[in-house]
Motif scaffolding. Structure first.
Motif, PDB file in Angstrom:
ATOM      1  N   HIS A 122       0.834  -1.215  -0.154  1.00 35.23           N
ATOM      2  CA  HIS A 122      -0.053   0.020  -0.284  1.00 35.23           C
ATOM      3  C   HIS A 122       1.016   1.287  -0.052  1.00 35.23           C
ATOM      4  CE1 HIS A 122      -3.524   2.448   0.792  1.00 35.23           C
ATOM      5  NE2 HIS A 122      -2.761   3.067   1.626  1.00 35.23           N
ATOM      6  N   VAL A 123       0.689   2.061  -0.982  1.00 33.76           N
ATOM      7  CA  VAL A 123       1.639   3.353  -1.295  1.00 33.76           C
ATOM      8  C   VAL A 123       0.863   4.314  -0.154  1.00 33.76           C
ATOM      9  CG1 VAL A 123       2.552   4.975  -2.764  1.00 33.76           C
ATOM     10  CG2 VAL A 123       2.039   2.778  -3.441  1.00 33.76           C
ATOM     11  N   LEU A 124       1.879   4.774   0.767  1.00 32.20           N
ATOM     12  CA  LEU A 124       1.343   5.736   1.732  1.00 32.20           C
ATOM     13  C   LEU A 124       1.578   7.231   1.381  1.00 32.20           C
ATOM     14  CD1 LEU A 124       3.077   4.018   4.936  1.00 32.20           C
ATOM     15  CD2 LEU A 124       0.613   4.129   4.350  1.00 32.20           C
ATOM     16  N   LYS A 125       2.820   7.248   0.589  1.00 33.34           N
ATOM     17  CA  LYS A 125       3.139   8.681   0.065  1.00 33.34           C
ATOM     18  C   LYS A 125       3.954   8.496  -1.115  1.00 33.34           C
ATOM     19  CE  LYS A 125       6.533  10.891   2.227  1.00 33.34           C
ATOM     20  NZ  LYS A 125       7.403  11.642   3.098  1.00 33.34           N
ATOM     21  N   GLY A 126       3.922   9.587  -1.992  1.00 32.33           N
ATOM     22  CA  GLY A 126       4.703   9.566  -3.166  1.00 32.33           C
ATOM     23  C   GLY A 126       3.971   8.366  -4.163  1.00 32.33           C
ATOM     24  N   ARG A 127       4.940   8.210  -5.376  1.00 37.16           N
ATOM     25  CA  ARG A 127       4.722   7.270  -6.357  1.00 37.16           C
ATOM     26  C   ARG A 127       5.837   6.286  -6.488  1.00 37.16           C
ATOM     27  NH1 ARG A 127       3.195  10.051 -11.814  1.00 37.16           N
ATOM     28  NH2 ARG A 127       5.121   8.948 -12.107  1.00 37.16           N
ATOM     29  N   ILE A 128       5.537   5.060  -6.925  1.00 34.42           N
ATOM     30  CA  ILE A 128       6.330   3.799  -7.006  1.00 34.42           C
ATOM     31  C   ILE A 128       5.989   3.170  -8.436  1.00 34.42           C
ATOM     32  CG2 ILE A 128       6.735   3.611  -4.511  1.00 34.42           C
ATOM     33  CD1 ILE A 128       5.053   0.818  -5.127  1.00 34.42           C
ATOM     34  N   THR A 129       7.216   2.438  -9.036  1.00 36.30           N
ATOM     35  CA  THR A 129       6.721   1.343  -9.709  1.00 36.30           C
ATOM     36  C   THR A 129       7.080   0.162  -9.239  1.00 36.30           C
ATOM     37  OG1 THR A 129       9.269   1.530 -10.495  1.00 36.30           O
ATOM     38  CG2 THR A 129       7.304   2.820 -11.933  1.00 36.30           C
ATOM     39  N   LEU A 130       6.116  -0.853  -9.397  1.00 38.78           N
ATOM     40  CA  LEU A 130       6.184  -2.092  -9.011  1.00 38.78           C
ATOM     41  C   LEU A 130       6.258  -2.948  -9.953  1.00 38.78           C
ATOM     42  CD1 LEU A 130       5.368  -4.354  -6.897  1.00 38.78           C
ATOM     43  CD2 LEU A 130       3.431  -4.025  -7.336  1.00 38.78           C
ATOM     44  N   GLN A 131       7.501  -3.771 -10.308  1.00 39.77           N
ATOM     45  CA  GLN A 131       7.798  -4.483 -11.313  1.00 39.77           C
ATOM     46  C   GLN A 131       7.533  -5.968 -10.871  1.00 39.77           C
ATOM     47  OE1 GLN A 131      11.782  -4.269 -12.963  1.00 39.77           O
ATOM     48  NE2 GLN A 131      11.376  -5.791 -14.456  1.00 39.77           N
ATOM     49  N   LEU A 132       6.621  -6.561 -11.306  1.00 39.50           N
ATOM     50  CA  LEU A 132       6.224  -7.741 -11.253  1.00 39.50           C
ATOM     51  C   LEU A 132       6.615  -8.922 -12.523  1.00 39.50           C
ATOM     52  CD1 LEU A 132       2.575  -7.344  -9.809  1.00 39.50           C
ATOM     53  CD2 LEU A 132       4.681  -8.160  -8.491  1.00 39.50           C
ATOM     54  N   ALA A 133       7.658  -9.504 -12.364  1.00 40.21           N
ATOM     55  CA  ALA A 133       8.150 -10.092 -13.508  1.00 40.21           C
ATOM     56  C   ALA A 133       8.290  -9.203 -15.084  1.00 40.21           C
ATOM     57  CB  ALA A 133       7.374 -11.451 -14.092  1.00 40.21           C
ATOM     58  N   SER A 134       7.598  -9.426 -15.723  1.00 38.55           N
ATOM     59  CA  SER A 134       7.852  -8.615 -16.960  1.00 38.55           C
ATOM     60  C   SER A 134       6.751  -7.195 -16.871  1.00 38.55           C
ATOM     61  CB  SER A 134       7.712  -9.092 -18.315  1.00 38.55           C
ATOM     62  OG  SER A 134       6.440  -9.774 -18.255  1.00 38.55           O
ATOM     63  N   ARG A 135       5.658  -7.393 -16.096  1.00 43.07           N
ATOM     64  CA  ARG A 135       4.735  -6.351 -15.910  1.00 43.07           C
ATOM     65  C   ARG A 135       5.236  -5.134 -15.064  1.00 43.07           C
ATOM     66  NH1 ARG A 135      -1.390  -7.740 -13.706  1.00 43.07           N
ATOM     67  NH2 ARG A 135      -1.995  -5.453 -13.706  1.00 43.07           N
ATOM     68  N   THR A 136       4.852  -4.093 -15.383  1.00 39.33           N
ATOM     69  CA  THR A 136       5.422  -2.934 -14.477  1.00 39.33           C
ATOM     70  C   THR A 136       4.085  -1.975 -14.232  1.00 39.33           C
ATOM     71  OG1 THR A 136       7.649  -2.757 -15.223  1.00 39.33           O
ATOM     72  CG2 THR A 136       6.846  -0.833 -14.262  1.00 39.33           C
ATOM     73  N   GLU A 137       3.884  -1.713 -13.172  1.00 35.05           N
ATOM     74  CA  GLU A 137       2.797  -0.718 -12.797  1.00 35.05           C
ATOM     75  C   GLU A 137       3.249   0.481 -11.769  1.00 35.05           C
ATOM     76  OE1 GLU A 137      -0.587  -1.296 -13.399  1.00 35.05           O
ATOM     77  OE2 GLU A 137      -0.609  -3.100 -14.235  1.00 35.05           O
ATOM     78  N   THR A 138       2.625   1.572 -12.254  1.00 38.94           N
ATOM     79  CA  THR A 138       2.996   2.694 -11.490  1.00 38.94           C
ATOM     80  C   THR A 138       1.847   3.017 -10.434  1.00 38.94           C
ATOM     81  OG1 THR A 138       4.219   3.692 -13.468  1.00 38.94           O
ATOM     82  CG2 THR A 138       3.341   5.304 -11.589  1.00 38.94           C
ATOM     83  N   LEU A 139       2.120   3.119  -9.315  1.00 42.52           N
ATOM     84  CA  LEU A 139       1.224   3.168  -8.063  1.00 42.52           C
ATOM     85  C   LEU A 139       1.421   4.573  -7.616  1.00 42.52           C
ATOM     86  CD1 LEU A 139       1.421  -0.218  -6.671  1.00 42.52           C
ATOM     87  CD2 LEU A 139      -0.207   0.433  -8.202  1.00 42.52           C
ATOM     88  N   SER A 140       0.454   5.213  -6.952  1.00 40.44           N
ATOM     89  CA  SER A 140       0.382   6.521  -6.358  1.00 40.44           C
ATOM     90  C   SER A 140      -0.319   6.222  -4.890  1.00 40.44           C
ATOM     91  CB  SER A 140      -0.558   7.525  -7.196  1.00 40.44           C
ATOM     92  OG  SER A 140       0.003   7.717  -8.265  1.00 40.44           O
ATOM     93  N   ALA A 141       0.057   7.421  -4.221  1.00 44.43           N
ATOM     94  CA  ALA A 141      -0.477   7.423  -2.748  1.00 44.43           C
ATOM     95  C   ALA A 141      -1.925   6.883  -2.714  1.00 44.43           C
ATOM     96  CB  ALA A 141      -0.385   8.818  -2.140  1.00 44.43           C
ATOM     97  N   GLY A 142      -2.196   5.883  -1.954  1.00 39.10           N
ATOM     98  CA  GLY A 142      -3.524   5.515  -1.851  1.00 39.10           C
ATOM     99  C   GLY A 142      -3.583   4.260  -2.576  1.00 39.10           C
ATOM    100  N   ASP A 143      -2.925   3.738  -3.487  1.00 39.02           N
ATOM    101  CA  ASP A 143      -3.047   2.673  -4.338  1.00 39.02           C
ATOM    102  C   ASP A 143      -2.237   1.287  -3.531  1.00 39.02           C
ATOM    103  OD1 ASP A 143      -3.945   3.898  -6.288  1.00 39.02           O
ATOM    104  OD2 ASP A 143      -2.019   4.418  -7.429  1.00 39.02           O
ATOM    105  N   THR A 144      -3.099   0.127  -3.830  1.00 40.78           N
ATOM    106  CA  THR A 144      -2.813  -0.990  -3.102  1.00 40.78           C
ATOM    107  C   THR A 144      -2.679  -2.074  -4.225  1.00 40.78           C
ATOM    108  OG1 THR A 144      -3.982  -0.419  -1.359  1.00 40.78           O
ATOM    109  CG2 THR A 144      -3.516  -2.692  -1.594  1.00 40.78           C
ATOM    110  N   ALA A 145      -1.532  -2.917  -4.058  1.00 38.55           N
ATOM    111  CA  ALA A 145      -1.552  -4.064  -5.060  1.00 38.55           C
ATOM    112  C   ALA A 145      -1.363  -5.432  -3.982  1.00 38.55           C
ATOM    113  CB  ALA A 145      -0.104  -4.010  -5.538  1.00 38.55           C
ATOM    114  N   HIS A 146      -1.855  -6.474  -4.474  1.00 38.86           N
ATOM    115  CA  HIS A 146      -2.011  -7.876  -3.715  1.00 38.86           C
ATOM    116  C   HIS A 146      -1.621  -8.681  -4.744  1.00 38.86           C
ATOM    117  CE1 HIS A 146      -4.528 -10.661  -0.806  1.00 38.86           C
ATOM    118  NE2 HIS A 146      -3.269 -11.020  -1.254  1.00 38.86           N
ATOM    119  N   PHE A 147      -0.159  -9.429  -4.325  1.00 39.20           N
ATOM    120  CA  PHE A 147       0.092 -10.459  -5.420  1.00 39.20           C
ATOM    121  C   PHE A 147       0.918 -11.534  -4.652  1.00 39.20           C
ATOM    122  CE2 PHE A 147       3.007  -7.189  -4.640  1.00 39.20           C
ATOM    123  CZ  PHE A 147       4.341  -7.616  -4.314  1.00 39.20           C
ATOM    124  N   ASN A 148       1.011 -12.624  -5.423  1.00 40.88           N
ATOM    125  CA  ASN A 148       1.849 -13.852  -5.149  1.00 40.88           C
ATOM    126  C   ASN A 148       3.335 -13.581  -4.954  1.00 40.88           C
ATOM    127  OD1 ASN A 148       3.498 -16.205  -5.186  1.00 40.88           O
ATOM    128  ND2 ASN A 148       1.952 -17.442  -6.396  1.00 40.88           N
TER     129      ASN A 148
END
Length: 173
Positions: A122-148
């Motif tokens: 869960h992104v608390l502050k700022g922005r991140i990129t989450l790289q999952l294998a060959s997939r890349t997602e940009t997440l901002s404050a308030g965004d959440t990712a759930h993964f294996n």
């Protein structure tokens, strides 16, 4: 963690070199962790716990009290991508929570992390990129990712605002 890590290593009969080989980490990095000079990444902590045959929370446990409720008081932020344990420090807990402050620089020797279990990020502050294998997602404050968590993954800060991320790991039994 430094004293705890060395104690666990000695109890298992591993040398510094043996623990480094068992984890795929460098001997100098493990030595820095034992001396408290460095703080392990989440991936490194999971590798260490597996090699030592303990749950990851045991590496961070400060007390062996039997109290079923654990309170962690606010601590100063740790810069430079280091993880700060915020919950799950008692043995027997399957979930461990960290607050991360990822950097925009790639971490040497740890390009991607992967381990058993699941992660909720869960992104608390700022922005991140989450790289999952060959997939890349940009997440901002308030965004959440759930993964294996077995999927190779990496978190990198993007933008001018330093990022802060709550990372919860549910370890496989």
């Amino acid at each position: 963690m430094s004293i705890k890590l060395k104690l666990l290593r000695v109890q298992t009969g591993l040398t510094l070199e043996g623990l480094a080989q068992a984890t795929g980490l460098t001997k100098s990095y493990v030595s820095k962790l034992e001396r408290g000079v460095s703080t392990p990444s989440v991936g490194a902590a999971l590798k260490l716990s597996k090699a030592l045959g303990v749950q990851v929370e045991e590496l961070f446990a400060e007390s062996s009290e039997e109290d079923p409720v654990v309170i962690h008081r606010q601590q100063p932020a740790i810069a430079g991508g280091a993880a700060r344990l915020v919950s799950g420090s008692l043995p027997g807990h399957r979930m461990v929570a960290f607050v991360l402050h990822p950097t925009d620089e790639p971490v040497r020797n740890h390009p991607m992390s992967h381990h058993e279990g699941e992660e909720i990020l869960h992104v608390l502050k700022g922005r991140i990129t989450l790289q999952l294998a060959s997939r890349t997602e940009t997440l901002s404050a308030g965004d959440t990712a759930h993964f294996n968590a077995g999927i190779p993954h990496k978190i990198t800060s993007v933008g001018k605002t330093p990022a802060s991320v709550l990372l919860v790991i549910a370890q496989a039994e």
